[in-house]
Design an enzyme around this catalytic site. Structure first.
Site, PDB file in Angstrom:
ATOM      1  N   HIS A 154      28.318  34.447  33.117  1.00 55.71           N
ATOM      2  CA  HIS A 154      29.757  34.741  33.202  1.00 55.71           C
ATOM      3  C   HIS A 154      30.560  34.169  32.036  1.00 55.71           C
ATOM      4  CE1 HIS A 154      29.771  35.642  37.831  1.00 55.71           C
ATOM      5  NE2 HIS A 154      28.775  36.237  37.178  1.00 55.71           N
ATOM      6  N   GLU A 245      36.255  45.410  39.919  1.00 51.46           N
ATOM      7  CA  GLU A 245      37.674  45.718  39.819  1.00 51.46           C
ATOM      8  C   GLU A 245      38.058  46.352  38.485  1.00 51.46           C
ATOM      9  OE1 GLU A 245      39.137  41.806  42.448  1.00 51.46           O
ATOM     10  OE2 GLU A 245      39.796  42.067  40.359  1.00 51.46           O
ATOM     11  N   TYR A 255      45.185  36.915  39.809  1.00 52.49           N
ATOM     12  CA  TYR A 255      44.382  38.018  40.311  1.00 52.49           C
ATOM     13  C   TYR A 255      43.442  37.616  41.448  1.00 52.49           C
ATOM     14  CZ  TYR A 255      46.645  40.955  36.991  1.00 52.49           C
ATOM     15  OH  TYR A 255      47.620  41.670  36.339  1.00 52.49           O
TER      16      TYR A 255
END
Length: 381
Positions: A154, A245, A255
């Site tokens: 990530h 998303e 978010y």
């Protein structure tokens, strides 16, 4: 690394479109309104960008930057690229030109590296010197994510220049969850920087004690970011277990991750409660414009603005990796809904970009071990 060129070939297909209800299954559209030409292949390609003369810069995960001819029949390795840590999801990632590249020849790269505390994503720039042996000169690392942490996942690392001339840079949550809500960390954030890597003035959260580079927060692993012709910033990110998303990124907004998501934590993740509350009106978080469950594992993002496919002007294109294929999202202003999903011969799609000719160029992630093909999509005859 191997620099094998693929063979050019083309296949023509007929058109039929179908919309997908949200959340809905990821069913492929019946046919494709484009023909596919295979231009070449690369070793674990990650990103690409076009030079003004039609040539391409292509990054490979293990740390190579390639200067590729407009017809993709020849290529040269570009020297001067920073050393990368390519373990796991790390490597040499995005490549973007400065808006005034024609004058300053400046190229921006993102990559993962080891440093104090672990590993993280960094942003560098250098000047492209052309010729028989191309190279990047005066390479400088101008920004590093904070903090560096243990692990190989990530990183995010996508780059886009906005109409304001500022550089927008995604930092993933590094599979650590809570940093996405930490105002002092850049992890799990979209950042807004000057072109020299310093935090841009006017970032809305700085006065509230946030890291001065933060533009938006509560993100997970943002592997695509681009502006449309009206200056709207679109961003996609991998959700946790499903819940991928597409977001319209607005200044200062939260978010939600990991406090809200239309997916849940994976069973093996070190959190007591695997359930994450869904996005809902009034929860204080910015909900996605489009989301996918089951997951598509999105990679790359391009807003189409060319003349070859006028019916798609302003639409968003995203690569799918978990559900391999090419995804089109129908965009009208600041609203979006699912459009098409095309199975690209079962290949995971890592990157999608628009060429100077208006064609859509697609980089496969990997097939046949490490090779990923470069595809050119033009209207079906």
């Amino acid at each position: 690394m191997r620099l094998t060129l693929g063979f050019a070939l083309a296949s023509t297909m007929l058109m039929a479109c179908s919309s997908q209800a949200q959340p809905g299954p990821n069913q492929p559209s019946a046919a494709k309104p484009f023909q596919v030409q295979v231009l070449t292949d690369f070793d674990k390609p990650w990103a690409m960008t076009f030079l003004p003369d039609g040539r391409m810069l292509v990054t490979q995960k293990e740390g190579q930057l390639l200067l590729v001819s407009a017809d993709a029949k020849s290529r040269s390795s570009v020297a001067g690229v920073p050393a990368v840590d390519s373990a796991g999801q790390g490597g040499l990632m995005d490549v973007v030109l400065h808006p005034q590249f024609a004058q300053n020849r400046m190229v921006y790269l993102s990559f993962s590296e080891a440093g104090e505390g672990g590993k993280g994503v960094a942003l560098a720039r250098g000047t492209l010197t052309d010729g028989v042996s191309p190279r990047l000169d005066n390479v400088q690392v101008i920004f590093r994510a904070t903090p560096y942490v243990q692990g190989n996942g990530h990183y995010a690392g996508r780059i886009a220049f906005g109409p304001d001339g500022k550089l927008y840079f995604t930092n993933g949550d590094r599979q650590k969850f809570t940093p996405a809500q930490d105002p002092k960390a850049t992890l799990g954030k979209v950042l807004r920087l000057n072109d020299d890597g310093t935090p841009a003035a006017g970032n809305p959260l700085a006065a509230k004690g946030f890291h001065p580079a933060i533009w938006s927060y509560g993100h997970r692993n943002q592997l695509g970011i681009a502006f449309d012709a009206k200056g709207n910033l679109w961003q996609q990110e991998m959700g946790p277990r499903h819940g991928d998303e597409l977001n319209l990124v607005l200044a200062g907004r939260n978010y939600g991750y990991p406090l809200a998501s239309n997916g849940d934590h994976y069973p093996n993740e070190p959190v007591a409660d695997k359930n994450i509350p869904d996005h809902r009106p009034g929860d204080g978080f910015e909900a996605p414009k489009v989301w996918w469950n089951p997951a598509i594992s999105p990679a790359g993002l391009m807003v189409y603005s060319g003349k070859l496919f006028p019916q798609w002007n302003g639409d968003v294109f995203i690569g799918g990796m978990n559900t391999p294929g090419l995804v089109r999202v129908d965009v009208t202003g600041t609203n979006a809904e699912k459009g098409d999903f095309w199975d690209m011969e079962g290949a995971r799609i890592r990157e999608v970009d628009q060429g100077p000719d208006g064609a859509i160029y697609v980089l496969e992630d990997e097939r046949n071990s490490s090779q990923g093909r470069l595809l050119k999509l033009t209207p079906a005859r």
